[in-house]
Each structure stands twice: as C-alpha cells, then as structure tokens.
Design a protein around this motif. Structure first.
Motif, short mmCIF file in Angstrom:
data_model
loop_
_atom_site.label_atom_id
_atom_site.label_comp_id
_atom_site.label_asym_id
_atom_site.label_seq_id
_atom_site.Cartn_x
_atom_site.Cartn_y
_atom_site.Cartn_z
N GLN A 250 44.93 37.98 41.65
CA GLN A 250 43.81 37.23 42.26
C GLN A 250 42.97 38.18 43.11
OE1 GLN A 250 44.96 33.56 43.99
NE2 GLN A 250 43.09 33.34 45.19
N PHE A 251 41.65 38.05 42.96
CA PHE A 251 40.72 38.89 43.70
C PHE A 251 40.44 38.29 45.07
CE2 PHE A 251 36.25 39.66 44.89
CZ PHE A 251 36.29 41.03 45.03
N THR A 252 40.50 39.11 46.11
CA THR A 252 40.10 38.66 47.44
C THR A 252 38.95 39.53 47.92
OG1 THR A 252 41.77 40.06 48.44
CG2 THR A 252 42.36 37.76 48.14
N LYS A 253 37.90 38.91 48.39
CA LYS A 253 36.73 39.67 48.80
C LYS A 253 36.97 40.38 50.12
CE LYS A 253 31.79 39.08 48.45
NZ LYS A 253 30.73 38.09 48.18
N ARG A 254 37.67 39.71 51.06
CA ARG A 254 37.94 40.34 52.38
C ARG A 254 39.40 40.25 52.71
NH1 ARG A 254 33.36 37.79 52.66
NH2 ARG A 254 31.53 39.07 53.02
#
Length: 132
Positions: free
Chosen positions: A128-132
C-alpha cells in the motif's frame, strides 16, 4: 480372493493435485484413499463434479472407482478425479469421447497459482502506498 483386475487405469491432474484412478465393473461405489466419496468430499458440489463424467455418458452405477488422491486441496482433487474418470471411460469405450469432449471433460485445466514476486505482497499486489 485377490483383487479383480481393473478394466482401466488413468491419471488426472489439476493444480498440484494428482488422482490415480482405477475403474472396475461394479455398482457405482467410490473408494478414495480408502474412504467413501461422501466421507472424502463433504461438499455436495464437489461430489456432483466427480459424478459428471458418468452422468454425461449415462453410465451411472455401472462401474466402481478406486482412486488414490494426493496434493492440493479438495477442489483440485475433485477436478483431477473427474479428469481421471473421463480418461478411463474413453479407454473402456472410445465412442464416448465426443460426448465427454463436448462437455470439456478431457481438457486438463492448467491454471496454477502465480508465484509471488520479490518486493510485492502477492504475485501482483504491490504494498500500500502512503503519501506521508
């Protein structure tokens, strides 16, 4: 008395399951790894899948099936058994081939689980991609 000689022997495979099938003259009994069909496959849908080859050819109750199943899970094993029975029936009577082929019972389903790739969670699922 010794075991009677089988009419035919055949093999069915699906995923990682293998079924060694021996077909005898008889009354429609199944012996799978020393157990009955109802005991081995609890799910009625899987039992129906195993019976399909006999239903299509109108040979229900004419043959006994003795099979050794190993590998995989119940779905793979039931499909492997179905393929083994269909192949065995063709050896007994080659004229059954068109009916079984039309129903797709002579095709080995070669789909397998895709191997997991390095850096991914599953074969294609990325973390899963997390922006911050």
């Amino acid at each position: 008395m010794a075991n009677p000689k089988p009419l035919t022997q055949s093999t069915g495979r699906r995923k990682s399951s293998v079924a060694r099938v021996r077909i005898y003259d008889g009354s429609g009994n199944y012996t799978l790894n020393g157990r009955t069909l109802e005991d081995y496959f609890k799910d009625p849908a899987l039992r129906r899948r195993v019976h399909e080859a006999f239903k299509v050819t109108d040979l229900e109750g004419r043959y006994d099936v003795h099979a050794t199943l190993h590998g995989g899970g119940t779905t793979g094993q039931s499909d492997a058994l179905r393929l083994g029975i269909a192949r065995g029936l063709i050896i007994i009577d080659p004229e059954l081939r068109p009916a079984l082929k039309k129903e797709g019972m002579l095709t080995r389903d070669d789909r397998r689980v895709e191997p997991k790739k390095y850096g991914l969670r599953k074969a294609r699922r990325a973390p899963q991609f997390t922006k911050r």
